[in-house]
Design a protein around this motif. Sequence first.
Motif, PDB file in Angstrom:
ATOM      1  N   HIS A   1      18.998   6.369  24.411  1.00  0.00           N
ATOM      2  CA  HIS A   1      18.975   6.519  25.683  1.00  0.00           C
ATOM      3  C   HIS A   1      18.075   7.919  26.098  1.00  0.00           C
TER       4      HIS A   1
ATOM      5  N   ASP B   1      15.196  10.760  27.336  1.00  0.00           N
ATOM      6  CA  ASP B   1      14.458  10.861  28.405  1.00  0.00           C
ATOM      7  C   ASP B   1      12.929  10.872  28.225  1.00  0.00           C
TER       8      ASP B   1
ATOM      9  N   ASP C   1      12.305   6.100  32.831  1.00  0.00           N
ATOM     10  CA  ASP C   1      12.940   5.936  34.296  1.00  0.00           C
ATOM     11  C   ASP C   1      13.957   4.603  34.075  1.00  0.00           C
ATOM     12  N   TYR C   2      15.214   5.129  33.784  1.00  0.00           N
ATOM     13  CA  TYR C   2      16.283   3.889  33.633  1.00  0.00           C
ATOM     14  C   TYR C   2      16.650   3.217  34.867  1.00  0.00           C
ATOM     15  N   GLU C   3      16.503   4.225  36.177  1.00  0.00           N
ATOM     16  CA  GLU C   3      16.825   3.320  37.062  1.00  0.00           C
ATOM     17  C   GLU C   3      15.850   2.248  37.520  1.00  0.00           C
ATOM     18  N   ARG C   4      14.669   2.608  37.207  1.00  0.00           N
ATOM     19  CA  ARG C   4      13.742   1.682  37.678  1.00  0.00           C
ATOM     20  C   ARG C   4      13.120   0.654  36.599  1.00  0.00           C
ATOM     21  N   GLN C   5      14.021   0.815  35.277  1.00  0.00           N
ATOM     22  CA  GLN C   5      13.776   0.137  34.323  1.00  0.00           C
ATOM     23  C   GLN C   5      12.205   0.086  33.784  1.00  0.00           C
ATOM     24  N   SER C   6      11.753   1.408  33.670  1.00  0.00           N
ATOM     25  CA  SER C   6      10.095   1.526  33.607  1.00  0.00           C
ATOM     26  C   SER C   6       9.942   2.769  32.727  1.00  0.00           C
ATOM     27  N   TYR C   7       8.703   3.119  32.521  1.00  0.00           N
ATOM     28  CA  TYR C   7       8.517   4.323  31.770  1.00  0.00           C
ATOM     29  C   TYR C   7       7.059   4.856  32.403  1.00  0.00           C
TER      30      TYR C   7
END
Length: 148
Positions: free
Chosen positions: A112, A114, A130-136
């Motif tokens: 996990h 960054d 971007d783990y909050e939005r489940q994206s990158y």
Amino acid sequence: MEINLPPYETKFRERGGKRQIFDVLRRKYVALTPEEWVRQHVVHYLMDYKGYPKGLLANEVELVIGEKKLRCDTLLYNRALQPQMIIEYKSPEIDLTQRVFDQITAYNFLLHVDYLIVSNGRQHYCCRMDYERQSYQFLKEIPRYEDL
């Protein structure tokens, strides 16, 4: 081996008829393979041009998932010594396909981090997770250490 990274002062030696290159992070000579050539250039680029602290970088970090052992090419740790970035290398002749990204993603399920970087010495991709939005998000360039 044609790559598009700045040169640095390399140290080579011959052992048993095989050429070796000095790895500044592992503090030893290792077999000079095309992938190792890329690794050494990226590591020096990160330290010399992007300000990454040598003491927070590690090469060939072993990960264990169940009974399976994996090896991260390079990890960057944050000041709390938690993994912050995974860097995966391929030989210059290897295309950076979805399979390469799947490999680094598998490592990231465990860590996990960054940031993820993939490089074959010719192409370099860096993305911020971007783990909050489940994206990158793919970044235009590898960030300086102070901007992480």
